[in-house]
Design a protein around this motif. Structure first.
Motif, PDB file in Angstrom:
ATOM      1  N   GLN A 371       0.814  -1.223   0.000  1.00 43.15           N
ATOM      2  CA  GLN A 371       0.000   0.000   0.000  1.00 43.15           C
ATOM      3  C   GLN A 371       0.838   1.259   0.000  1.00 43.15           C
ATOM      4  OE1 GLN A 371      -3.002   0.799   2.807  1.00 43.15           O
ATOM      5  NE2 GLN A 371      -4.076  -1.137   2.559  1.00 43.15           N
ATOM      6  N   ASN A 372       0.612   2.084  -1.008  1.00 42.64           N
ATOM      7  CA  ASN A 372       1.147   3.452  -0.977  1.00 42.64           C
ATOM      8  C   ASN A 372       0.127   4.272  -1.749  1.00 42.64           C
ATOM      9  OD1 ASN A 372       2.653   5.759  -0.794  1.00 42.64           O
ATOM     10  ND2 ASN A 372       3.967   5.244  -2.536  1.00 42.64           N
ATOM     11  N   ILE A 373      -0.968   4.591  -1.078  1.00 48.24           N
ATOM     12  CA  ILE A 373      -2.139   4.985  -1.833  1.00 48.24           C
ATOM     13  C   ILE A 373      -2.812   6.251  -1.261  1.00 48.24           C
ATOM     14  CG2 ILE A 373      -3.387   3.139  -0.539  1.00 48.24           C
ATOM     15  CD1 ILE A 373      -4.271   4.423  -4.037  1.00 48.24           C
ATOM     16  N   PRO A 374      -2.849   7.332  -2.067  1.00 48.19           N
ATOM     17  CA  PRO A 374      -3.548   8.532  -1.604  1.00 48.19           C
ATOM     18  C   PRO A 374      -5.060   8.342  -1.612  1.00 48.19           C
ATOM     19  CG  PRO A 374      -2.501   8.922  -3.757  1.00 48.19           C
ATOM     20  CD  PRO A 374      -2.207   7.508  -3.375  1.00 48.19           C
ATOM     21  N   GLY A 412       1.871   5.891   2.076  1.00 47.84           N
ATOM     22  CA  GLY A 412       0.605   6.396   2.616  1.00 47.84           C
ATOM     23  C   GLY A 412      -0.501   5.367   2.475  1.00 47.84           C
ATOM     24  N   SER A 413      -1.418   5.382   3.419  1.00 53.30           N
ATOM     25  CA  SER A 413      -2.584   4.497   3.345  1.00 53.30           C
ATOM     26  C   SER A 413      -3.787   5.338   3.735  1.00 53.30           C
ATOM     27  CB  SER A 413      -2.376   3.321   4.312  1.00 53.30           C
ATOM     28  OG  SER A 413      -3.582   2.607   4.453  1.00 53.30           O
ATOM     29  N   TYR A 414      -4.380   5.955   2.737  1.00 52.61           N
ATOM     30  CA  TYR A 414      -5.407   6.960   3.008  1.00 52.61           C
ATOM     31  C   TYR A 414      -6.771   6.546   2.449  1.00 52.61           C
ATOM     32  CZ  TYR A 414      -1.486  10.063   4.146  1.00 52.61           C
ATOM     33  OH  TYR A 414      -0.371  10.625   4.707  1.00 52.61           O
ATOM     34  N   GLY A 415      -7.797   6.909   3.196  1.00 56.12           N
ATOM     35  CA  GLY A 415      -9.183   6.826   2.742  1.00 56.12           C
ATOM     36  C   GLY A 415      -9.572   5.449   2.243  1.00 56.12           C
ATOM     37  N   ALA A 416     -10.440   5.446   1.224  1.00 56.11           N
ATOM     38  CA  ALA A 416     -10.935   4.176   0.692  1.00 56.11           C
ATOM     39  C   ALA A 416      -9.811   3.379   0.032  1.00 56.11           C
ATOM     40  CB  ALA A 416     -12.058   4.428  -0.302  1.00 56.11           C
ATOM     41  N   GLY A 417      -8.699   4.028  -0.294  1.00 58.14           N
ATOM     42  CA  GLY A 417      -7.548   3.307  -0.827  1.00 58.14           C
ATOM     43  C   GLY A 417      -7.064   2.272   0.176  1.00 58.14           C
ATOM     44  N   ASN A 418      -7.117   2.627   1.452  1.00 57.09           N
ATOM     45  CA  ASN A 418      -6.769   1.689   2.522  1.00 57.09           C
ATOM     46  C   ASN A 418      -7.670   0.460   2.436  1.00 57.09           C
ATOM     47  OD1 ASN A 418      -7.858   0.706   5.266  1.00 57.09           O
ATOM     48  ND2 ASN A 418      -5.882   1.535   5.895  1.00 57.09           N
ATOM     49  N   TYR A 419      -8.961   0.675   2.156  1.00 55.29           N
ATOM     50  CA  TYR A 419      -9.901  -0.453   2.077  1.00 55.29           C
ATOM     51  C   TYR A 419      -9.601  -1.323   0.859  1.00 55.29           C
ATOM     52  CZ  TYR A 419     -12.640   2.401   5.383  1.00 55.29           C
ATOM     53  OH  TYR A 419     -13.045   3.135   6.446  1.00 55.29           O
ATOM     54  N   GLY A 420      -9.544  -0.677  -0.318  1.00 52.34           N
ATOM     55  CA  GLY A 420      -9.356  -1.424  -1.563  1.00 52.34           C
ATOM     56  C   GLY A 420      -8.074  -2.239  -1.557  1.00 52.34           C
ATOM     57  N   THR A 441      -7.573   8.704   7.458  1.00 51.14           N
ATOM     58  CA  THR A 441      -8.646   8.936   6.482  1.00 51.14           C
ATOM     59  C   THR A 441      -8.138   9.803   5.329  1.00 51.14           C
ATOM     60  OG1 THR A 441      -9.341  10.736   7.903  1.00 51.14           O
ATOM     61  CG2 THR A 441     -10.673   8.733   7.973  1.00 51.14           C
ATOM     62  N   MET A 442      -7.328  10.811   5.673  1.00 50.14           N
ATOM     63  CA  MET A 442      -6.771  11.693   4.629  1.00 50.14           C
ATOM     64  C   MET A 442      -5.489  12.338   5.170  1.00 50.14           C
ATOM     65  SD  MET A 442      -9.691  14.657   4.866  1.00 50.14           S
ATOM     66  CE  MET A 442     -11.061  13.515   4.823  1.00 50.14           C
ATOM     67  N   SER A 443      -4.724  12.954   4.287  1.00 48.55           N
ATOM     68  CA  SER A 443      -3.472  13.555   4.728  1.00 48.55           C
ATOM     69  C   SER A 443      -3.776  14.800   5.564  1.00 48.55           C
ATOM     70  CB  SER A 443      -2.628  13.932   3.518  1.00 48.55           C
ATOM     71  OG  SER A 443      -3.248  15.011   2.846  1.00 48.55           O
ATOM     72  N   PRO A 444      -2.824  15.258   6.406  1.00 49.96           N
ATOM     73  CA  PRO A 444      -3.057  16.447   7.233  1.00 49.96           C
ATOM     74  C   PRO A 444      -3.432  17.669   6.390  1.00 49.96           C
ATOM     75  CG  PRO A 444      -1.065  15.330   7.950  1.00 49.96           C
ATOM     76  CD  PRO A 444      -1.524  14.619   6.718  1.00 49.96           C
ATOM     77  N   ARG A 476      -4.186  20.044  11.635  1.00 50.44           N
ATOM     78  CA  ARG A 476      -2.923  19.555  11.089  1.00 50.44           C
ATOM     79  C   ARG A 476      -2.172  18.729  12.134  1.00 50.44           C
ATOM     80  NH1 ARG A 476       1.923  20.613  11.351  1.00 50.44           N
ATOM     81  NH2 ARG A 476       1.677  22.470  12.626  1.00 50.44           N
ATOM     82  N   ARG A 477      -2.123  19.295  13.379  1.00 53.35           N
ATOM     83  CA  ARG A 477      -1.402  18.587  14.452  1.00 53.35           C
ATOM     84  C   ARG A 477      -2.043  17.229  14.747  1.00 53.35           C
ATOM     85  NH1 ARG A 477      -1.890  21.514  19.019  1.00 53.35           N
ATOM     86  NH2 ARG A 477      -2.073  23.563  18.107  1.00 53.35           N
ATOM     87  N   GLN A 478      -3.394  17.245  14.836  1.00 53.85           N
ATOM     88  CA  GLN A 478      -4.111  15.997  15.142  1.00 53.85           C
ATOM     89  C   GLN A 478      -3.843  14.930  14.069  1.00 53.85           C
ATOM     90  OE1 GLN A 478      -8.407  16.195  14.904  1.00 53.85           O
ATOM     91  NE2 GLN A 478      -8.533  13.965  15.049  1.00 53.85           N
ATOM     92  N   PHE A 479      -3.960  15.318  12.806  1.00 53.76           N
ATOM     93  CA  PHE A 479      -3.796  14.329  11.740  1.00 53.76           C
ATOM     94  C   PHE A 479      -2.345  13.870  11.623  1.00 53.76           C
ATOM     95  CE2 PHE A 479      -7.701  13.495   9.313  1.00 53.76           C
ATOM     96  CZ  PHE A 479      -8.575  14.206  10.118  1.00 53.76           C
ATOM     97  N   GLU A 480      -1.417  14.771  11.891  1.00 57.21           N
ATOM     98  CA  GLU A 480      -0.009  14.348  11.845  1.00 57.21           C
ATOM     99  C   GLU A 480       0.273  13.336  12.942  1.00 57.21           C
ATOM    100  OE1 GLU A 480       2.521  17.797  11.756  1.00 57.21           O
ATOM    101  OE2 GLU A 480       2.182  18.000   9.593  1.00 57.21           O
ATOM    102  N   MET A 481      -0.213  13.634  14.140  1.00 56.70           N
ATOM    103  CA  MET A 481       0.036  12.735  15.271  1.00 56.70           C
ATOM    104  C   MET A 481      -0.634  11.379  15.041  1.00 56.70           C
ATOM    105  SD  MET A 481      -1.046  13.302  19.216  1.00 56.70           S
ATOM    106  CE  MET A 481      -2.751  12.884  18.984  1.00 56.70           C
ATOM    107  N   GLN A 482      -1.885  11.432  14.590  1.00 53.60           N
ATOM    108  CA  GLN A 482      -2.650  10.180  14.505  1.00 53.60           C
ATOM    109  C   GLN A 482      -2.301   9.337  13.289  1.00 53.60           C
ATOM    110  OE1 GLN A 482      -6.759  11.338  14.948  1.00 53.60           O
ATOM    111  NE2 GLN A 482      -6.526  11.692  17.149  1.00 53.60           N
ATOM    112  N   SER A 483      -1.621   9.922  12.310  1.00 55.06           N
ATOM    113  CA  SER A 483      -1.254   9.095  11.156  1.00 55.06           C
ATOM    114  C   SER A 483       0.173   8.551  11.288  1.00 55.06           C
ATOM    115  CB  SER A 483      -1.401   9.887   9.854  1.00 55.06           C
ATOM    116  OG  SER A 483      -0.560  11.018   9.879  1.00 55.06           O
ATOM    117  N   ASP A 484       0.845   8.908  12.372  1.00 51.14           N
ATOM    118  CA  ASP A 484       2.221   8.443  12.601  1.00 51.14           C
ATOM    119  C   ASP A 484       2.228   6.908  12.766  1.00 51.14           C
ATOM    120  OD1 ASP A 484       5.000   9.688  13.640  1.00 51.14           O
ATOM    121  OD2 ASP A 484       4.558   7.804  14.686  1.00 51.14           O
ATOM    122  N   PRO A 485       3.188   6.215  12.154  1.00 53.05           N
ATOM    123  CA  PRO A 485       3.165   4.741  12.253  1.00 53.05           C
ATOM    124  C   PRO A 485       3.323   4.228  13.683  1.00 53.05           C
ATOM    125  CG  PRO A 485       5.194   5.507  11.194  1.00 53.05           C
ATOM    126  CD  PRO A 485       4.290   6.697  11.302  1.00 53.05           C
TER     127      PRO A 485
END
Ligand code: COA
Length: 530
Positions: A371-374, A412-420, A441-444, A476-485
């Motif tokens: 997966q490397n999917i926007p 990246g593993s974002y949105g419905a791309g993560n599902y597919g 769900t989406m990038s910051p 931005r801060r929330q999404f950066e923190m929560q998308s961290d591996p």
């Protein structure tokens, strides 16, 4: 295949240097995990004649054989960073040639008691064992539920009770459940050996009691010491709670090895395994190819050819739906169907992926999603072209494939791309992440725009500049923190962060398990031309 990478170029060197820093950070955090409950408690553990948890596992497994440790960084950054590896070590290893799931409490971490992440990790190990048909070996040293967190550990489905439910059901399903008791096991800790098919106890240190001395005193006023109440000798000679008395930890581990060698366990293999040929290009080069900037495109074939045998892949529909590379290959001699993103998923790439999944399913070839999917393509043109139903075909084919699926987040593993692409919600047999990956769900940047627009719309354009700036910064801060591996792996959204250069070997183990547990034919698997 030919590589187009120039390892002497400035881009490669910059990427490699950036990726090197990510690996340094990973190693530093792995050291945190390996240290367990820290120097003082580890020293106390050893003074008591007890063996550190990972050394116990080494002694249990066949000498020199690999151990695939899962989710070593569980609970990283949680509970004041004091619950190393969530207080439990889990992983796949070989005992007298039988591949087993090992679940081992670390008593140096809060007495091996169960935090929410401990429970999740224990259950995840059981899920993996169940699906891959592995016997489970429990090395028990556990104070039961971590009481201050009891509401997040005890009452619900998926909490501590579910570990016992699984133990009973897996045993009834023919998967041996074996345990050895090394320390004080109270309440839930006592049920792990009590519900095992066979158990061993170490004399002097092993204890099993539903209620320890303090609970007994509080409940019925009886004053008793731990050894009299639940010592190994009493349980082996009087209560019959354990089946074998061991005079030392080493003896207990040897006893487990003897039990496993007498399980009469079938060794199955279905696929035609080819001789193992290493890739022609070094896996260590992957960091220099992909770098750390998720927005910078690269050809994912360069990654695949550094993972698969002889760097050989047979691409399906190479001229069509170019943003999804679909190819059959071998890893450590095992066949695999690879689906790897090379950009946004369009309708064409989605239906190509669905078709390829059906082919692999019919041919009983396990699937590997890189997966490397926007996400899927958006916009009027895409919607009029039916992206919603074409992307749904990929999701449907992936979700119903009759072959094992393995996922690695390589970007990246974002949105419905993560599902597919077979994200965690679709229960791949294993899901690993690279240290540069992001899951959200989406990038910051996109989230900031979306939420600012929504806020503006709800205030009918009446929001102040400061309010919007604050919202945008907070988002931005929330999404950066929560998308961290590390945020993800701490919460068990994956089975561990692995290095690109280790991925081929990790996948080799996963494919071996998949091969041994997948029937050659278990009903029709149609191929609809998309
Ligand atoms: N809940 C919360 N904390 C627990 C715990 C539990 N179930 N079990 C152990 N701990 C904590 C201890 O409070 C101690 O914390 P501290 O280092 O911050 O002081 C740490 O874990 C180590 O415990 P300690 O008793 O020093 O270790 P030990 O190796 O001598 O004994 C046990 C381990 C598990 C035998 C012992 O801690 C024990 O009996 N715990 C209580 C078990 C219990 O009643 N469980 C009921 C769960 S429903």
């Amino acid at each position: 295949m030919k590589s187009r990478i120039d390892i002497h170029s400035d881009t490669y060197k910059q990427n490699a240097a950036g990726y090197g820093k990510l690996l340094d950070q990973l190693h530093e955090r792995q050291r945190w995990a390996l240290a367990g409950g820290g120097e003082k408690l580890s020293a106390r553990h050893i003074e008591r004649g007890k063996i550190p948890v990972r050394d116990r596992i080494d002694l249990l497994l066949d000498p020199g054989s690999p151990f695939l440790e899962l989710s070593a960084l569980a609970a990283w950054g949680l509970h004041h960073n004091d619950v190393q590896s969530a207080g439990i070590v889990t992983g796949v290893g070989s005992i007298n040639g039988v591949t087993c799931m090992i679940v081992a409490n670390d008593a140096t971490v809060k007495g091996g008691s169960f935090f929410p992440e401990t429970t999740r990790k224990h259950i995840r190990a059981q899920e993996i064992a169940w699906e891959n048909r592995l016997p489970c070996i429990y090395l028990v040293d556990c104070g039961g539920a971590y009481l201050p967190e009891q509401d997040r550990v005890f009452p619900d489905y998926g909490h501590f009770g579910t570990t016992f439910f699984h133990q009973c059901r897996m045993s009834a399903d023919g998967l041996p459940q074996l345990s050895a008791v090394f320390g004080g096991c109270t309440a839930g800790g006592a049920y792990i050996p009590a519900l095992s098919d066979e158990s061993v106890m170490v004399d002097g240190t092993g204890r099993i009691h539903l209620g320890g001395p303090p609970i007994v005193k509080a409940a019925i006023g009886e004053i008793v010491d731990g050894e009299t109440l639940g010592g190994a000798s009493m349980h082996a000679r009087v209560s019959g709670v354990t089946d074998y008395l061991a005079m030392s930890e080493r003896e207990a581990l040897q006893r487990l090895r003897d039990i496993v060698s007498n399980l009469n366990w079938p060794v199955r293999a279905h696929a035609t395994r080819l001789p193992v040929v290493p890739p022609r290009f070094a896996a260590e080069e992957i960091g220099g190819i992909i770098g750390t900037d998720l927005k910078r495109p690269y050809d994912v074939r360069e990654v695949i050819m550094r993972m698969v045998d002889d760097s050989a892949l047979q691409e399906f529909k190479p001229e069509y739906g170019a943003t999804l590379v679909c190819a059959t290959a071998h890893i450590h001699g095992y066949p695999v169907g690879v689906l790897a993103n090379n950009g946004v998923l369009f309708s064409e790439s989605s239906v190509k992926g669905a078709h390829f999944i059906e082919l692999c399913s019919q041919r009983r070839i396990p699937l590997l999603f890189l997966q490397n999917i926007p996400g899927f393509m958006v916009g009027t043109e895409a919607e009029r072209g039916g992206i919603a139903r074409h992307s749904a075909k990929l999701v449907y084919a992936m979700a119903t494939a009759r072959v094992p699926r393995i996922t690695v987040l390589i970007g990246g593993s974002y949105g419905a791309g993560n599902y597919g692409m077979c994200g965690r919600g679709f229960a791949p047999r294993f899901l690993f992440a690279w240290p540069n990956s992001r899951v959200c769900t989406m990038s910051p940047e996109v989230a900031t725009t979306v939420l600012t627009e929504l806020r503006l719309a709800s205030l009918k354009g009446d929001a102040s500049e400061e309010e919007l700036a604050e919202l945008s910064e907070r988002t931005r801060r929330q999404f950066e923190m929560q998308s961290d591996p590390y945020y993800a792996t701490a919460r068990l959204w994956d089975d561990g962060i692995i290095e690109p250069s280790q991925t081929r070997d990790v996948l080799g183990i996963c494919l071996q398990l998949a091969d041994a547990s997948t029937p050659r034919f278990d009903g029709p698997s149609p191929v609809y031309r998309m």
